[in-house]
Design a protein around this motif. Structure first.
Motif, mmCIF file in Angstrom:
data_model
loop_
_atom_site.group_PDB
_atom_site.id
_atom_site.type_symbol
_atom_site.label_atom_id
_atom_site.label_comp_id
_atom_site.label_asym_id
_atom_site.label_seq_id
_atom_site.Cartn_x
_atom_site.Cartn_y
_atom_site.Cartn_z
ATOM 1 N N LEU A 88 39.475 45.117 34.773
ATOM 2 C CA LEU A 88 39.233 46.566 34.791
ATOM 3 C C LEU A 88 39.646 47.134 36.143
ATOM 4 O O LEU A 88 39.535 46.464 37.159
ATOM 5 N N GLU B 193 28.664 42.577 36.179
ATOM 6 C CA GLU B 193 27.709 41.464 36.225
ATOM 7 C C GLU B 193 26.301 42.012 36.421
ATOM 8 O O GLU B 193 26.118 43.128 36.910
ATOM 9 N N VAL C 217 34.299 33.556 40.498
ATOM 10 C CA VAL C 217 35.140 34.541 39.806
ATOM 11 C C VAL C 217 36.531 34.547 40.421
ATOM 12 O O VAL C 217 36.679 34.631 41.638
ATOM 13 N N GLU D 93 38.028 37.563 30.867
ATOM 14 C CA GLU D 93 37.781 38.942 30.445
ATOM 15 C C GLU D 93 38.852 39.884 30.956
ATOM 16 O O GLU D 93 39.566 39.588 31.926
ATOM 17 N N GLU D 94 38.921 41.003 30.285
ATOM 18 C CA GLU D 94 39.885 42.040 30.618
ATOM 19 C C GLU D 94 39.677 42.478 32.069
ATOM 20 O O GLU D 94 38.544 42.655 32.509
ATOM 21 N N LYS E 157 33.314 42.900 49.676
ATOM 22 C CA LYS E 157 33.358 41.441 49.486
ATOM 23 C C LYS E 157 34.491 40.750 50.242
ATOM 24 O O LYS E 157 34.267 39.714 50.845
ATOM 25 N N GLU F 281 34.024 49.866 42.725
ATOM 26 C CA GLU F 281 32.784 49.147 42.411
ATOM 27 C C GLU F 281 31.574 49.753 43.120
ATOM 28 O O GLU F 281 31.695 50.315 44.201
ATOM 29 N N LYS G 99 36.042 33.530 34.919
ATOM 30 C CA LYS G 99 34.718 33.343 35.535
ATOM 31 C C LYS G 99 34.082 32.041 35.075
ATOM 32 O O LYS G 99 34.000 31.776 33.875
ATOM 33 N N LYS H 278 27.140 33.607 32.670
ATOM 34 C CA LYS H 278 27.975 34.791 32.393
ATOM 35 C C LYS H 278 28.065 35.011 30.876
ATOM 36 O O LYS H 278 28.086 36.151 30.408
#
Ligand code: AMP
Ligand code: GLY
Length: 422
Positions: A189, A284, A154, A186-187, A215, A193, A144, A104
């Protein structure tokens, strides 16, 4: 041509099913394959599983002209380098370029270097530093594991406490082993998706139609994440215009940066996007076909896939095109009781023969095995059933009618696949 496919799930079945329809193909071998794939390809199990060297020897012995790799692990382990050194044609990134999925941090650095939009991030290799960073965060960040974790690395925490537990699970309990030696925070969001896949020869890209997967295990996107409970294509959230934009903003800059670093990449690039108010960010990259997206995308393809695969491998995609059906497709994954946790295996599956004559429908095997003439469950995700129709609602009705024909003890699936697209 003689084609080898590495892998044995629903994605590989969808590819084998499509490739077997090509007049250019003489034989397909699939390693290890599964009972569904065995209807169109010769399935071979080898000792040494997915070792690049063993697979290269097998390709040589069988006079294989082109190899496709389904799962990420052999790509990250350098299968492409081994094949190319031995003069064998294969689609995929060379080992270092496969870090796009294998790390990552590597992927985030690359995105930053070439200006691909992605969430802001920090990387950590020491638990104490990660904990102290978390204390000062205004909102809990997404955590992650850096390395490959079979799609499970994740954590999207909804509270600071969950974030702290996540850090502990990855860095102290080492739930994902070495993959968690380093982490990214990470931020988080917001948005919808979508998965956008492209075939590349290193210079050109041919976009595949966008898809979306589901998912979480439960309806309404609830419960733990899985490898994917279903998918549909197209994904209306990505207009044709946005797909063109993504080419310019994501795929061409990525290829230019790989080239600048001297890395060879011929194969499929998968961008996992999050979209809000018409603009997108990359969550990703994967270096292969997505699963179950491929099970929804491939049945929509009208053209022969094989010439394109060959062109990509030979660096000749410039004037190639693919024709797609106007149909929408929906893939529903039937899974075993317990999945995505510990799940049952060895249950007899019935009803598959009935579906063989159904039009606009394909049943892809994911986790099955043959035993004494019976088909048994052998994995968490057992089958992917895909239906297609110009009218999405009809495709949805069709796929669920088909799912009702199939029985195995403990079978469960989501009943809301593709509803978001209606
Ligand atoms: P990945 O394996 O990176 O795609 O992450 C798995 C899932 O975690 C994604 O499909 C998203 O649902 C979620 N996710 C990953 N990164 C973020 C992010 N920065 N913000 C919100 N959700 C995320
Ligand atoms: N559907 C997500 C993946 O293939 O990784």
């Amino acid at each position: 041509m003689r084609i080898m496919i590495v892998g044995g799930g629903g994605r590989e079945h969808a590819l084998a099913w499509k490739i077997s329809q090509s007049e250019q193909v003489e034989e397909i071998i699939c390693v290890p394959g599964n009972p569904g794939i065995a209807e169109t390809a010769r399935c071979i199990e080898i000792a040494g599983g997915d070792s690049p060297e063993e697979l290269a020897s097998l390709a040589r012995e069988n006079g294989i002209d082109l190899t496709l790799v389904g799962p990420e692990a052999p790509l990250v382990n350098g299968i492409v380098d081994v094949f190319l050194e031995r003069g064998l044609q294969i689609l995929g990134p060379e080992k270092e370029a496969a870090m796009l999925e294998g790390s990552k941090i590597w992927a985030k650095d690359l995105m930053q270097d070439c200006g691909i939009p992605t969430a802001s991030f920090s990387e950590f290799s020491r638990y104490a530093e990660a904990v102290s960073y978390l204390k000062d965060c205004f909102y809990p960040p997404v955590i992650k594991a850096d390395g490959l974790a079979a799609g499970k690395g994740v954590i999207v925490p909804s509270s600071r406490q969950e974030a702290e537990e996540g850090l502990k699970r990855i860095m102290l309990d080492r739930e994902f082993g070495d993959a968690g030696d380093k982490i990214v925070m990470e931020e988080k969001l917001e948005g919808e998706e979508a998965s956008l896949l492209a075939l590349t020869d290193g210079n050109e890209v041919i976009m595949l139609p966008p898809a979306q997967d589901h998912k979480p295990v439960g309806e309404g996107d609830t419960g733990p994440n899985t490898g994917g409970m279903g998918s549909y294509s197209p994904a209306p959230i990505l207009s044709e215009n946005m797909v063109e934009q993504a080419k310019e903003i994501i795929f061409y800059p990525l290829l230019a940066e790989l080239k600048r670093r001297g890395l060879k990449y011929r194969g499929v690039i998968y961008a996992g996007l999050i979209i809000k108010d018409g603009s997108f960010s990359v969550l990703e990259f994967n270096v292969r076909f997505g699963d179950p997206e491929t099970q929804a995308i491939i049945p929509r393809l009208d053209s022969d896939l094989v010439p394109l695969l060959r062109d990509a491998a030979e660096g000749k995609l410039k004037d190639s095109t693919l024709e797609w059906k106007k149909d929408a497709s929906v893939c529903v994954v039937l899974s075993s009781r317990g999945y995505p946790g510990a799940y049952e295996k060895g249950k007899e599956i019935t009803g598959l023969n009935t579906l063989k004559s159904w039009p606009n429908l394909a049943v892809f095997h994911a986790g099955t095995k043959r035993d004494n003439g019976k088909i048994l469950t052998a994995g968490g995700r057992v089958l992917g059933i895909t239906a297609w129709n110009p009218d999405l609602r009809k495709a949805i009705n069709h796929v669920y009618r088909a799912a009702e024909q199939v029985y195995f003890e403990g079978c469960h699936y989501r009943r809301d696949i593709a509803y978001r697209a209606l």
